[in-house]
Design a protein around this motif. Structure first.
Motif, PDB file in Angstrom:
ATOM      1  N   VAL A 118      -6.763  35.624  13.011  1.00  0.00           N
ATOM      2  CA  VAL A 118      -5.412  35.652  13.586  1.00  0.00           C
ATOM      3  C   VAL A 118      -5.062  37.058  14.055  1.00  0.00           C
ATOM      4  N   SER A 122      -4.533  37.677  18.008  1.00  0.00           N
ATOM      5  CA  SER A 122      -3.151  38.030  18.347  1.00  0.00           C
ATOM      6  C   SER A 122      -3.073  39.400  19.008  1.00  0.00           C
ATOM      7  N   ILE A 178      -1.256  31.973  15.227  1.00  0.00           N
ATOM      8  CA  ILE A 178      -1.375  32.939  16.319  1.00  0.00           C
ATOM      9  C   ILE A 178      -0.182  32.868  17.259  1.00  0.00           C
TER      10      ILE A 178
END
Length: 311
Positions: A118, A122, A178
């Protein structure tokens, strides 16, 4: 009679300036928050990677004869060759007879996988969107209104909604976490780009005809590295916590996959009688999140001159 002696001056030792990289590493190692947080995170990574070697039994093996055993209890298991072996359950067993110690070790793999994935995705997507939105004013308003709309919804509720619309699984949970994290990265990168685009060296590069892509990569992108590293640690800790919440609520990763949230969800019904089902995974979860946050605070103190403090 005078003797003239020539004194040969010894060459001065050459003083090599300390490289920027070495100075930064030395500065990081002098910060106790960075050292403590990094050591705990590395220990958790080693535990997750070495789970098959450290675990004593199969984490998904069900043994009805060893249900709800307290920590350090022993149970006898029949092997494939007909012999029996004694297993010590260091952290007890759950209501299905599964070894909590083995499940906690394997749960570290899933939680760290979710957190790191993540954070990386991200940061990557948020960086690209933030650079474009901050540099092109005609796109800024459109992009930021979309980001504001996503941020208006609480992250946990948005993740629950996304997971509910599709089948449960690790990939679904990662995508669901995300989506609400990207707007935070976009706003951070956009603010850095807006302040950097008016710097003299950026204006000079534009004057000499530097193209947009090299300008963003060479002159503006380096300004975002330090804040993004700090932001990435906080995103990783938040993702691990959100994954545990989703699994605890029963809408995240399937129950048969050992995660810290699933282990606590399994033991909540008998918490008063057998608290070890929630206590041990909760300790690992809290320690990991705390270590990542401490690491992020230390990195912020070192990389951000305004937040730097003496230790």
């Amino acid at each position: 009679m005078t003797a003239h002696t020539s004194v040969r001056s010894l060459p001065e030792p050459e003083i090599k300036p300390l490289s920027v990289r070495s100075a930064l590493v030395s500065k990081l190692l002098r910060n106790p928050s960075v050292v403590i947080g990094l050591i705990i995170v590395l220990v958790m990574l080693v535990i997750g990677l070495a789970a098959p070697l450290l675990a004593n039994v199969d984490p998904i093996a069900i043994d009805p004869t060893a249900r709800n055993r307290v920590p350090m209890a022993e149970s006898s298991q029949r092997l494939d060759d007909g012999t029996r072996s004694t297993v010590v359950h260091l952290m007890g067993t759950d209501s299905l007879g599964r070894d909590v110690y083995s499940r906690v070790l394997y749960g570290a793999r899933v939680s760290l996988l979710v957190g790191i994935t993540v954070a990386v995705v991200s940061i990557t997507l948020g960086l690209a969107i933030g650079l474009i939105a901050g540099y092109f004013p005609w796109l800024d308003m459109i992009v930021m209104r979309i980001m504001d709309g996503l941020m208006a919804i609480p992250a946990i509720l948005l993740a629950i909604a996304l997971v509910s619309l599709s089948s449960a699984g690790i990939l679904t949970v990662i995508v669901a976490i995300i989506v609400p994290e990207i707007p935070r990265v976009v706003r951070l990168v956009r603010s850095v780009v807006l302040s950097a685009r008016h710097e003299p060296y950026v204006e000079a590069a534009i004057t000499v005809g530097t193209r947009t892509l090299p300008l963003l990569i060479r002159h503006i992108l380096p300004n975002t590295i330090a804040p993004l590293i700090v932001q990435g640690t906080f995103i990783c800790a938040s993702a691990i916590l959100v994954e545990a919440i989703l699994s605890f609520l029963g809408i995240g990763i399937p129950p048969e996959i050992p995660t810290w949230g699933n282990i606590m969800a399994e033991g909540r019904q008998l918490f008063r009688l057998f608290p070890h089902n929630i206590l041990f995974p909760g300790i690992f979860l809290g320690l990991t999140v705390l270590a990542i946050n401490i690491l992020g605070d230390g990195l912020r103190d070192v990389l951000d001159p305004k937040m730097e403090k003496r230790v």
